[in-house]
Design a protein around this motif. Structure first.
Motif, PDB file in Angstrom:
ATOM      1  N   ARG A 155       9.473   1.445  -1.318  1.00 19.62           N
ATOM      2  CA  ARG A 155       9.320   0.759   0.147  1.00 19.62           C
ATOM      3  C   ARG A 155       8.285   0.259  -0.191  1.00 19.62           C
ATOM      4  O   ARG A 155       8.413  -1.504   0.739  1.00 19.62           O
ATOM      5  CB  ARG A 155       9.281   1.800   1.588  1.00 19.62           C
ATOM      6  N   SER A 156       7.437  -0.008  -0.470  1.00 19.75           N
ATOM      7  CA  SER A 156       5.980  -0.984  -0.951  1.00 19.75           C
ATOM      8  C   SER A 156       5.991  -2.147  -2.021  1.00 19.75           C
ATOM      9  O   SER A 156       5.772  -3.286  -1.911  1.00 19.75           O
ATOM     10  CB  SER A 156       4.495  -0.240  -1.464  1.00 19.75           C
ATOM     11  N   LEU A 187       0.242  -1.102   0.382  1.00 20.57           N
ATOM     12  CA  LEU A 187       0.004   0.613   0.164  1.00 20.57           C
ATOM     13  C   LEU A 187       1.043   1.637  -0.031  1.00 20.57           C
ATOM     14  O   LEU A 187       1.657   1.224   1.003  1.00 20.57           O
ATOM     15  CB  LEU A 187      -1.089  -0.129   1.466  1.00 20.57           C
ATOM     16  N   PHE A 225      12.380  -2.423   5.328  1.00 15.88           N
ATOM     17  CA  PHE A 225      11.397  -2.018   6.118  1.00 15.88           C
ATOM     18  C   PHE A 225      10.903  -3.880   6.171  1.00 15.88           C
ATOM     19  O   PHE A 225      10.928  -5.029   7.136  1.00 15.88           O
ATOM     20  CB  PHE A 225      10.199  -1.174   6.875  1.00 15.88           C
ATOM     21  N   GLY A 226       9.709  -3.920   4.798  1.00 16.23           N
ATOM     22  CA  GLY A 226       8.830  -5.355   4.914  1.00 16.23           C
ATOM     23  C   GLY A 226       9.713  -6.432   4.561  1.00 16.23           C
ATOM     24  O   GLY A 226       9.410  -7.186   5.162  1.00 16.23           O
ATOM     25  N   ALA A 274       3.823   8.694   4.232  1.00 15.93           N
ATOM     26  CA  ALA A 274       3.746   7.689   5.925  1.00 15.93           C
ATOM     27  C   ALA A 274       5.621   7.337   5.547  1.00 15.93           C
ATOM     28  O   ALA A 274       5.230   6.292   5.851  1.00 15.93           O
ATOM     29  CB  ALA A 274       2.715   7.234   6.193  1.00 15.93           C
ATOM     30  N   LEU A 275       6.486   7.572   4.507  1.00 15.73           N
ATOM     31  CA  LEU A 275       7.637   7.635   5.368  1.00 15.73           C
ATOM     32  C   LEU A 275       7.862   7.408   6.669  1.00 15.73           C
ATOM     33  O   LEU A 275       7.820   8.326   7.609  1.00 15.73           O
ATOM     34  CB  LEU A 275       8.645   8.101   4.623  1.00 15.73           C
ATOM     35  N   PHE A 276       8.380   6.639   7.176  1.00 19.10           N
ATOM     36  CA  PHE A 276       9.102   6.474   8.433  1.00 19.10           C
ATOM     37  C   PHE A 276      10.128   7.443   8.797  1.00 19.10           C
ATOM     38  O   PHE A 276      11.550   7.936   8.073  1.00 19.10           O
ATOM     39  CB  PHE A 276       9.489   4.956   9.270  1.00 19.10           C
ATOM     40  N   PRO A 277       9.588   9.039   9.827  1.00 24.34           N
ATOM     41  CA  PRO A 277      10.878   9.366   9.880  1.00 24.34           C
ATOM     42  C   PRO A 277      12.605   9.855  10.470  1.00 24.34           C
ATOM     43  O   PRO A 277      13.004   9.989  10.205  1.00 24.34           O
ATOM     44  CB  PRO A 277       9.760  10.958  10.224  1.00 24.34           C
ATOM     45  N   HIS A 278      12.181   8.488  11.384  1.00 26.60           N
ATOM     46  CA  HIS A 278      13.277   8.176  12.158  1.00 26.60           C
ATOM     47  C   HIS A 278      13.935   7.280  11.655  1.00 26.60           C
ATOM     48  O   HIS A 278      15.600   6.889  12.028  1.00 26.60           O
ATOM     49  CB  HIS A 278      12.944   8.383  13.588  1.00 26.60           C
ATOM     50  N   ARG A 279      14.008   6.983  10.196  1.00 33.22           N
ATOM     51  CA  ARG A 279      14.198   6.290   8.975  1.00 33.22           C
ATOM     52  C   ARG A 279      14.925   6.404   7.886  1.00 33.22           C
ATOM     53  O   ARG A 279      14.408   7.172   7.835  1.00 33.22           O
ATOM     54  CB  ARG A 279      13.826   4.908   9.423  1.00 33.22           C
ATOM     55  N   ARG A 307      12.523  -6.969   6.059  1.00 29.02           N
ATOM     56  CA  ARG A 307      13.026  -7.327   7.845  1.00 29.02           C
ATOM     57  C   ARG A 307      12.230  -8.283   7.882  1.00 29.02           C
ATOM     58  O   ARG A 307      12.656  -9.166   8.416  1.00 29.02           O
ATOM     59  CB  ARG A 307      12.916  -6.377   8.289  1.00 29.02           C
ATOM     60  N   PHE A 367       0.640   4.921   0.485  1.00 30.92           N
ATOM     61  CA  PHE A 367      -0.281   5.923   1.688  1.00 30.92           C
ATOM     62  C   PHE A 367      -0.207   7.205   0.393  1.00 30.92           C
ATOM     63  O   PHE A 367       1.179   8.109   0.100  1.00 30.92           O
ATOM     64  CB  PHE A 367       0.256   6.076   2.428  1.00 30.92           C
ATOM     65  N   GLN A 368      -1.279   8.353   0.419  1.00 24.77           N
ATOM     66  CA  GLN A 368      -1.061   9.620   0.242  1.00 24.77           C
ATOM     67  C   GLN A 368       0.080  10.122   1.096  1.00 24.77           C
ATOM     68  O   GLN A 368       0.137   9.874   2.460  1.00 24.77           O
ATOM     69  CB  GLN A 368      -2.385  10.155   0.269  1.00 24.77           C
ATOM     70  N   ASP A 369       0.165  11.384   0.729  1.00 22.91           N
ATOM     71  CA  ASP A 369       2.093  12.323   1.348  1.00 22.91           C
ATOM     72  C   ASP A 369       2.817  10.778   1.955  1.00 22.91           C
ATOM     73  O   ASP A 369       3.566  10.523   2.811  1.00 22.91           O
ATOM     74  CB  ASP A 369       0.966  13.044   2.535  1.00 22.91           C
TER      75      ASP A 369
END
Lengths: 544, 352
Positions: free
Chosen positions: B153-154, B86, B105-106, B92-97, B108, B88-90
């Motif tokens: 990422r997706s 999925l 991520f996926g 939704a990246l992980f800001p701390h990574r 992992r 996302f609109q905008d």
């Protein structure tokens, strides 16, 4: 009804919530209720409240707190503006420096101010300019102590306000003052109320400051509770005064919370708006002028404290510090250095407790959602507003029989300190947990993370730093805690503030110098924890 | 339902309904997506397309209906066990990574070892044209880069279906056009089935083969993009897809097109402009028209024509031309009935 995926069964949340509820129930609510019961059962509360002296006492306590709050806001607002809006070199250092007095024991701040008055000849008992022992000294000390609260809370909120709104008002023809009055102040109102509420609480229940700079002629409710409980052993009056104080504090917390919410517009950014660079000499002068009151108030007393700690006989040296290792005729049963060791050990245990209890409580508060979360959040702030003396006194009389006979146990000291530290953990953790975008968790879930895993991967890294900040705060606060600790420490295991109080109470310049040296050591330790806080604190953190 | 149903290959969603309180966000929607098929789910904001996507992803639980993949029922399957991607609109990246950790991520979560993870991250970053971006922090990315990282990422865990929730919504026109083309290239290159949610019909044409139009929680049109454009079937779809010349029954009849009971859409191909009434195509008479407005659009200009009709005000038609006549010029307009399509007033289409 449709529900969002990933919600956990209610039972798991009950278990998570049980630990903070039990801890606060046993170590906070039970002692406080015991005091209430003691005062109410023999019907003396009303008698004490009806006394004229009680009325005068309450009146003085309230008005000095109101005056202190107003002065603190005036001194802190310009600095809050700088911290929020201007790119000054060393902004973090500035924030750290201003917070030092706040996390210092009130006693050290009191002693530092006392030394400052002496240094500048403001303690002349016959004529001339005299500050020591006057109301002015109390107000001044409260401003020094609390200015950081204003800078942090108001400054942090200010940074979230879009400056273009004020620019729009300027373009529409409003001058600077009108913009400040009609646009800026209303937008800042929630933060102003929040800061004013906290400052008022601290001034209302202030203890160490009143004892040191106010002297015996300016009693407040807090110092009277202490005096009745420890010196006159009139527990009934002490309990009645504690009830009076608690009622005032709860009423105030509820009122402030309402004002905060009523004024909240919600139109704030998620992240701070970038600060602007200083572009002209005029702007630079403005920034300097804005910082001056807060800086002078904080730096001068701390400087004098260090200078006094180095004063030996006619000159300067490290004699006072060398004297800390010996346990001679100092009124303590141990060397002052042993007090430092005690303080560090107590504070470490207290911090671990505060992080555990406060961390779990924060998770529950955030999960509980807006309505019930607000109530919980408020309840968690009550220990912050309860006077430390009431707390210490309550624990002393309530936890004296099996299975909770902790009066002679050492653990009672860190437990009391943890109660004071928990609100700080919650205050730094809750905003950052709330700021976690739920879509981040969803993104993790879509990428294959289970609900628990998603929390660990998304929430924990974001909250970890805030948790460390809360821990560092509660460590610093525990190091300097005096009101409750003074009731609960055993005479042979004093903490630094308790040792300082005893040293200051003894005659002789040597012990006084040693007290100053101890104060400087403590200031150094707290300054280090504060710098750690500033290093860890994410640049765009909310809350403290 | 007790009867075991055999579902076709790919995604089959059957009679999904989602209610929020009293509003019905998704109303009895059925949708299937075959292997490798790219579907654009379009509709005005608030029509329920994002909610439908969230149900398919498993982020929202439907009040009724089922979701299946390759014949296996997924309706009760948790989000993280569906192997759907999925975006996302905008984003939704992980800001701390960093970028690499976001993309990895996926993989992992699938339990890949470090080396495998790094290989895969490098691979997909290369695929989206961001090779070597692993160490960058998320804050330093431009809008277009963040979008590509979100795509990478997706894609990294190799999902069997990619759901895209207005992923280009926050970007400017030029960037959006370019990324839409790139997105299609990546999806077709991988042979990956996808559902792309958007409210922009041009983006839908650029990315998808098939168009599904939603309105008020229902699917009103579903078919190959070119076919849906050519025959929008309803006034709503015609207007939403950007047809300029939708005429009511009476007006159409006055122009000699349509049967007088249905609205029509006059596709631009139907309109030809002549300098004289001339013979032209057999059976179609030219009509007198005047140019009432000219709007410069870059390569072409849109002109508005007032076409004279007996006993009624002029009918306005819009058409794009390379070199526009001046306002007030008189022309002859000929309409080719082959390119005039009758519409039904808002009739929900039969799915499939």
């Amino acid at each position: 009804m449709t529900r969002r995926v990933g919600t956990r069964p209610a039972l798991a949340w009950l278990l998570v919530g049980a630990i903070p509820v039990l801890f606060l129930g046993v170590f906070f609510a039970y002692p406080v209720v015991s005091i209430l019961g003691r005062g109410i059962s023999d019907g003396s509360v009303l008698e004490v409240i009806r006394r004229r002296s009680t009325g005068r006492l309450l009146w003085f306590t309230v008005w000095q707190a109101v005056a202190s709050t107003v002065l603190t806001l005036l001194a802190g607002l310009p600095a809050a503006w700088v911290v929020a809006r201007v790119q000054v070199p060393g902004r973090r250092f500035l924030r750290a420096l201003l917070i030092v007095p706040f996390v210092l024991p009130t006693l050290v701040v009191g002693a530092a101010l006392q030394a400052t008055f002496e240094r500048f000849g403001l303690d002349d008992p016959d004529g001339g300019l005299r500050l020591q022992g006057t109301v002015w000294a109390i107000l001044l000390a409260h401003v020094v102590f609390n200015v950081a609260v204003v800078v942090r809370i108001v400054g942090g909120y200010w940074a979230l306000l879009d400056p273009r709104v004020e620019e729009a008002a300027r373009v529409l023809g409003a001058n600077r003052w009108r913009v400040a009055w009609e646009v800026l102040i209303p937008r800042l109102a929630p933060a102003l109320w929040s800061a004013a509420g906290i400052v008022f609480l601290f001034c209302f229940t202030s203890f160490g400051v009143i004892l040191t700079v106010g002297g015996p002629t300016h009693p407040t409710v807090e110092t009277e509770i202490w005096r009745y409980a420890t010196q006159r052993t009139d527990f009934t009056t002490a309990a009645a005064l504690a009830i009076l104080q608690l009622l005032t504090v709860v009423a105030l917390l509820v009122m402030i919370n309402r004002l905060e919410r009523r004024t909240a517009s919600g139109a704030v950014a998620r992240r701070p708006v970038p600060a602007r660079a200083v572009r002209s000499v005029r702007q630079a002068l403005g920034v300097a002028a804005a910082l001056l009151p807060a800086l002078v108030l904080v730096v001068v007393p701390l400087g004098v404290l260090v200078e006094r700690s180095l004063a030996v006989g006619g000159g300067h040296g490290f004699g006072n510090y060398r004297g800390l290792g010996t346990s001679g005729a100092n009124g303590l049963f141990v060397s002052p250095l042993a007090a430092v060791r005690n303080s560090l050990a107590y504070a470490a245990v207290a911090t671990a407790l505060a992080v555990l209890v406060g961390g779990l409580a924060s998770v529950v508060v955030v999960h509980a959602g807006r309505r019930s979360g607000r109530g919980l959040h408020l309840a968690l702030m009550i220990p912050l507003g309860t006077s430390a003396v009431t707390l210490g006194f309550g624990m002393l009389i309530a936890l004296d029989s099996p299975p909770l006979d902790l009066r002679t146990s050492r653990i009672i000291v860190p437990i009391a300190q943890a109660l004071v530290g928990i609100p700080f953990v919650v205050r730094s953790l809750v905003p950052s947990l709330r700021a976690v975008d739920p879509r981040q968790r969803e993104a993790a879930a879509v990428l294959g993370a289970s609900p628990t895993r998603a929390r660990r991967e998304v929430d924990l890294p974001i909250a970890a730093r805030s948790l460390l900040v809360g821990a560092a705060f509660s460590f610093a606060i525990s190091l300097g805690e005096f009101g409750a600790t003074s009731f609960l420490t055993r005479p042979d295991a004093p903490t630094v503030p308790v040792a300082m109080f005893r040293l200051l109470g003894q005659p002789g310049a040597v012990l006084r110098g040693q007290a100053m040296a101890l104060g400087t050591l403590l200031a150094g330790l707290t300054a280090v924890s504060v710098l750690v806080i500033e290093r860890l604190r994410p640049k765009d953190a909310l809350g403290w | 339902m007790v009867t075991a149903r055999v579902y076709g290959p790919g995604l089959v969603a059957e009679r999904l309904t989602v209610r929020f309180g009293t509003t019905v966000a998704v109303d009895d929607v059925s949708l299937s997506v075959g292997p490798g098929e790219i579907v654009a789910l379009v509709g005005p904001s608030g029509c329920g397309k994002s909610t439908l996507l969230r149900v398919l992803a498993g982020l929202e639980i439907a009040d009724a209906g089922r979701v299946a993949w390759d014949g296996a029922d997924l309706t009760r399957r948790a989000v993280h066990e569906r192997s759907f991607g999925l975006m996302f609109q905008d984003h939704a990246l992980f800001p701390h990574r960093c970028v690499g950790d976001n993309v990895g991520f996926g993989v992992r979560m699938q339990g890949a070892d470090r080396a495998g993870r790094e290989r895969r991250v490098a691979e997909v970053l290369e695929l989206v044209g961001l090779g070597g971006f692993e160490a960058r922090t998320v804050e330093t990315l431009s809008g277009g880069e963040a979008q590509r990282v979100a795509l990478a990422r997706s894609l990294a865990p190799a999902p069997r279906l990619l759901l895209l929730d207005e992923p280009l919504g926050s970007l400017d026109r030029t960037l959006r056009d370019r990324l839409a083309r790139d997105l299609r290239a990546v999806l077709t290159g991988l042979g990956l089935a996808a559902i792309h949610v958007t409210h922009d019909q041009e983006e839908a044409y650029a990315v998808a083969d098939r168009l599904v139009v939603m309105r008020s929680g229902r699917i009103v049109r579903d078919g190959p993009a070119a076919q849906v454009w050519a025959d929008p079937q309803t006034e709503f779809t015609a207007a939403f897809l950007g047809h300029e010349n939708v005429l009511g029954p009476a007006v159409a009849a006055a122009l000699g097109i349509g049967d007088g009971t249905h609205s029509v859409v006059v596709r631009e191909a139907a309109i030809s402009l002549e300098a004289s009434p001339g013979p032209g195509a057999p059976g179609v008479a030219g009509r007198r028209a005047v140019v009432t407005a000219v709007q410069f659009r870059g390569a072409t200009s849109q002109i508005t024509l007032g076409v004279a009709v007996v006993g009624a005000p002029d009918v306005l038609l819009r058409v794009h031309v390379g070199s526009p006549p001046a306002v007030g010029n008189r022309l002859w307009v000929r309409l080719d009935p082959k390119h005039v399509v009758a519409l039904r007033p808002d009739l929900p289409a039969v799915p499939g």
